[in-house]
Design a protein around this motif. Structure first.
Motif, PDB file in Angstrom:
ATOM      1  N   ARG A  17       0.861  -1.151   0.035  1.00 20.68           N
ATOM      2  CA  ARG A  17       0.008  -0.078   0.018  1.00 20.68           C
ATOM      3  C   ARG A  17       0.827   1.298   0.215  1.00 20.68           C
ATOM      4  N   PRO A  18       1.673   1.402   1.145  1.00 18.62           N
ATOM      5  CA  PRO A  18       2.736   2.773   0.881  1.00 18.62           C
ATOM      6  C   PRO A  18       3.511   2.677  -0.388  1.00 18.62           C
ATOM      7  N   ALA A  19       3.906   1.554  -0.743  1.00 17.60           N
ATOM      8  CA  ALA A  19       4.489   1.764  -2.181  1.00 17.60           C
ATOM      9  C   ALA A  19       3.860   2.294  -3.545  1.00 17.60           C
ATOM     10  N   HIS A  20       2.329   1.848  -3.445  1.00 15.57           N
ATOM     11  CA  HIS A  20       1.627   2.416  -4.256  1.00 15.57           C
ATOM     12  C   HIS A  20       1.353   3.650  -4.174  1.00 15.57           C
ATOM     13  N   ALA A  21       1.274   4.286  -2.904  1.00 17.64           N
ATOM     14  CA  ALA A  21       1.065   5.534  -2.493  1.00 17.64           C
ATOM     15  C   ALA A  21       2.099   6.437  -3.158  1.00 17.64           C
ATOM     16  N   GLN A  22       3.166   6.019  -3.101  1.00 19.34           N
ATOM     17  CA  GLN A  22       4.588   7.039  -3.330  1.00 19.34           C
ATOM     18  C   GLN A  22       4.823   6.918  -4.795  1.00 19.34           C
ATOM     19  N   GLU A  23       3.979   6.273  -5.520  1.00 24.95           N
ATOM     20  CA  GLU A  23       4.247   6.072  -7.215  1.00 24.95           C
ATOM     21  C   GLU A  23       4.119   7.461  -7.843  1.00 24.95           C
ATOM     22  N   LEU A  24       3.092   8.352  -7.396  1.00 24.61           N
ATOM     23  CA  LEU A  24       3.156   9.838  -7.714  1.00 24.61           C
ATOM     24  C   LEU A  24       4.023  10.695  -6.878  1.00 24.61           C
ATOM     25  N   PRO A  25       4.630  11.454  -7.468  1.00 23.53           N
ATOM     26  CA  PRO A  25       5.506  12.497  -6.559  1.00 23.53           C
ATOM     27  C   PRO A  25       4.581  13.371  -5.761  1.00 23.53           C
ATOM     28  N   ARG A  26       5.149  13.463  -4.552  1.00 27.44           N
ATOM     29  CA  ARG A  26       4.465  14.614  -3.626  1.00 27.44           C
ATOM     30  C   ARG A  26       4.395  15.932  -4.042  1.00 27.44           C
ATOM     31  N   ALA A  27       3.309  16.708  -3.843  1.00 26.57           N
ATOM     32  CA  ALA A  27       3.565  18.059  -4.283  1.00 26.57           C
ATOM     33  C   ALA A  27       2.747  18.908  -3.359  1.00 26.57           C
ATOM     34  N   CYS A  86      16.091  29.014  -3.805  1.00 25.93           N
ATOM     35  CA  CYS A  86      15.027  29.376  -2.855  1.00 25.93           C
ATOM     36  C   CYS A  86      13.824  28.468  -2.943  1.00 25.93           C
ATOM     37  N   LEU A  87      13.506  28.133  -4.369  1.00 25.81           N
ATOM     38  CA  LEU A  87      12.507  27.083  -4.612  1.00 25.81           C
ATOM     39  C   LEU A  87      12.765  25.559  -3.949  1.00 25.81           C
ATOM     40  N   GLU A  88      14.090  25.425  -4.088  1.00 24.66           N
ATOM     41  CA  GLU A  88      14.618  24.140  -3.402  1.00 24.66           C
ATOM     42  C   GLU A  88      14.291  24.105  -1.886  1.00 24.66           C
ATOM     43  N   VAL A  98       7.519  18.373  -5.590  1.00 18.28           N
ATOM     44  CA  VAL A  98       6.944  19.470  -6.396  1.00 18.28           C
ATOM     45  C   VAL A  98       6.260  20.563  -5.726  1.00 18.28           C
ATOM     46  N   LEU A  99       6.304  21.639  -6.440  1.00 18.18           N
ATOM     47  CA  LEU A  99       5.726  22.960  -6.001  1.00 18.18           C
ATOM     48  C   LEU A  99       4.816  23.312  -7.219  1.00 18.18           C
ATOM     49  N   VAL A 100       3.528  23.596  -6.926  1.00 13.88           N
ATOM     50  CA  VAL A 100       2.550  24.242  -7.838  1.00 13.88           C
ATOM     51  C   VAL A 100       2.403  25.621  -7.163  1.00 13.88           C
ATOM     52  N   VAL A 101       2.632  26.550  -8.302  1.00  8.32           N
ATOM     53  CA  VAL A 101       2.519  27.955  -7.601  1.00  8.32           C
ATOM     54  C   VAL A 101       1.553  28.740  -8.819  1.00  8.32           C
ATOM     55  N   PRO A 102       0.409  29.079  -8.292  1.00 10.97           N
ATOM     56  CA  PRO A 102      -0.590  29.788  -9.153  1.00 10.97           C
ATOM     57  C   PRO A 102      -0.482  31.377  -8.743  1.00 10.97           C
ATOM     58  N   ARG A 121      13.645  17.377  -7.792  1.00 16.65           N
ATOM     59  CA  ARG A 121      14.499  16.317  -8.352  1.00 16.65           C
ATOM     60  C   ARG A 121      15.403  16.628  -9.264  1.00 16.65           C
ATOM     61  N   ASP A 122      15.071  17.625 -10.146  1.00 18.26           N
ATOM     62  CA  ASP A 122      15.994  18.168 -11.111  1.00 18.26           C
ATOM     63  C   ASP A 122      16.073  19.540 -11.362  1.00 18.26           C
ATOM     64  N   GLY A 123      15.407  20.212 -10.491  1.00 14.68           N
ATOM     65  CA  GLY A 123      15.619  21.751 -10.530  1.00 14.68           C
ATOM     66  C   GLY A 123      14.843  22.360 -11.763  1.00 14.68           C
ATOM     67  N   ALA A 124      13.780  21.608 -12.470  1.00 15.23           N
ATOM     68  CA  ALA A 124      13.140  22.050 -13.618  1.00 15.23           C
ATOM     69  C   ALA A 124      12.103  22.840 -13.203  1.00 15.23           C
ATOM     70  N   GLN A 125      12.011  24.046 -14.194  1.00 16.41           N
ATOM     71  CA  GLN A 125      10.852  25.182 -13.845  1.00 16.41           C
ATOM     72  C   GLN A 125      10.060  24.949 -14.975  1.00 16.41           C
ATOM     73  N   GLN A 126       8.637  24.846 -15.061  1.00 13.69           N
ATOM     74  CA  GLN A 126       7.656  25.090 -16.039  1.00 13.69           C
ATOM     75  C   GLN A 126       6.612  26.123 -15.800  1.00 13.69           C
ATOM     76  N   ARG A 127       6.391  26.990 -16.857  1.00  9.88           N
ATOM     77  CA  ARG A 127       5.656  28.041 -16.601  1.00  9.88           C
ATOM     78  C   ARG A 127       4.355  28.010 -17.748  1.00  9.88           C
ATOM     79  N   VAL A 128       3.266  28.162 -17.283  1.00  3.63           N
ATOM     80  CA  VAL A 128       2.344  28.491 -18.419  1.00  3.63           C
ATOM     81  C   VAL A 128       1.530  29.680 -18.112  1.00  3.63           C
ATOM     82  N   VAL A 129       1.163  30.606 -19.051  1.00  4.09           N
ATOM     83  CA  VAL A 129       0.441  31.616 -18.822  1.00  4.09           C
ATOM     84  C   VAL A 129      -0.592  31.881 -19.752  1.00  4.09           C
ATOM     85  N   ARG A 130      -2.045  32.404 -19.456  1.00  2.51           N
ATOM     86  CA  ARG A 130      -3.231  32.718 -19.927  1.00  2.51           C
ATOM     87  C   ARG A 130      -3.591  33.914 -19.721  1.00  2.51           C
ATOM     88  N   ARG A 131      -4.240  34.539 -20.615  1.00  6.55           N
ATOM     89  CA  ARG A 131      -4.822  35.873 -20.719  1.00  6.55           C
ATOM     90  C   ARG A 131      -6.284  35.690 -20.957  1.00  6.55           C
TER      91      ARG A 131
END
Length: 299
Positions: A17-27, A86-88, A98-102, A121-131
């Motif tokens: 059970r805990p192994a399955h719960a850890q399949e998704l990264p904590r955010a 800082c984000l790390e 994972v951090l999700v920042v709206p 885990r890799d220091g990657a940042q992804q940004r999405v913008v909408r108007r």
């Protein structure tokens, strides 16, 4: 022995059970940051819908929504800006991967929505913008933005749509794919046409038989040649009469069978073209057949 096996199974299941719960990264889902031109109600509606949609997509395991926005969290942890260090630090303090920042800003008459995803885990940042121009349009963009943020394909056609409600929420409404009306199957018509042609052929053969029979009855042979000719007319009349009977019977069967096919399951999807219903009135009763043909072969 059975109790030993049972205990081992329980132990393995408890480990699985805990192994399955850890399949998704904590955010961690931070509170929506907003500028002075954005109402608090708009930001709160964004927070609620963002949590609902991110849970539905099953891309991360949200450990809990933080009641502070990024700037407040950074102040609490003693770092500023959206730099990787800082984000790390924020991610480690929150014990997530994972951090999700709206965030929401105002640009003239438009609302500018930004989603930031940081992966420690890799220091990657992804940004999405909408108007967008309204709160309803903003909420409708939450799922498409999340899908782009996590590299998911767009919502498939017919999977559902997001509809705004008076409270500012959005709910998923399934969309049934457009269904063309079923056309009439050509096969019952073909069978009926063959039956009709057989009946016509039977009528022609019957008329020819009648003519030959009349000619035989009116013959008054005075020679062997005329007698043979009269006999030939009689033979033809009998052959034509037999052919007429066969064509009439087969034509009637085909016509009736094709009509029954058309009434029972005459559409291409197997459904009936007509509806039969019992009828009763003061002067008697019977069966009423109802149907309607539309242009293009549909009903």
């Amino acid at each position: 022995m059975k109790w030993v096996v049972f205990s081992l199974v329980i132990a393995l299941l408890s480990l699985a059970r805990p192994a399955h719960a850890q399949e998704l990264p904590r955010a961690s889902l931070l509170q929506t940051g907003r500028s002075g031109g954005i109402e608090e109600g708009t930001a709160r509606a964004m927070d609620r819908m963002l949590r609902e949609r991110i849970d539905a997509l099953h891309v991360v395991e949200v450990s809990g929504a933080v009641v502070l926005d990024l700037e407040q969290v950074q102040l609490a942890f003693g770092c500023m800006g959206e730099s990787v260090p800082c984000l790390e630090q924020v991610a480690r303090e929150l014990d997530v991967q994972v951090l999700v920042v709206p965030s929401l800003d105002r640009a003239g008459d438009e609302i500018v929505a930004t989603f930031l995803r940081f992966d420690v885990r890799d220091g990657a940042q992804q940004r999405v913008v909408r108007r967008v121009e309204s709160d309803a349009a903003l909420l409708q963009e939450v799922e498409p933005m999340l899908r782009e943020l996590f590299g998911l394909p767009p919502r498939a056609e017919g999977e559902g749509t997001l509809v705004g409600t008076p409270e500012g929420e959005v709910e998923t409404t399934p969309i049934a794919p457009a269904r063309e009306p079923a056309g009439i199957s050509p096969w019952p018509i073909v069978v009926m046409s063959v039956g009709a042609l057989a009946l016509v052929g039977g009528g022609i053969a019957g008329a020819m038989s009648s003519d030959d029979a009349s000619a035989f009855r009116g013959a008054d042979p005075s020679s062997q040649e005329e007698a043979d000719e009269a006999h030939d007319r009689l033979s033809r009349a009998e052959t034509e009469a037999t052919a007429a009977n066969v064509l009439f019977v087969s034509g009637g069967v085909l016509l009736a069978g094709g009509l029954a096919w058309l009434l029972a399951a005459g559409r291409e999807d197997g459904s009936s073209v007509f509806v039969l219903a019992p009828y009763a009135g003061p002067e008697g009763g019977g069966v009423v057949m109802a149907g309607r043909f539309a242009l293009g072969g549909g009903l």
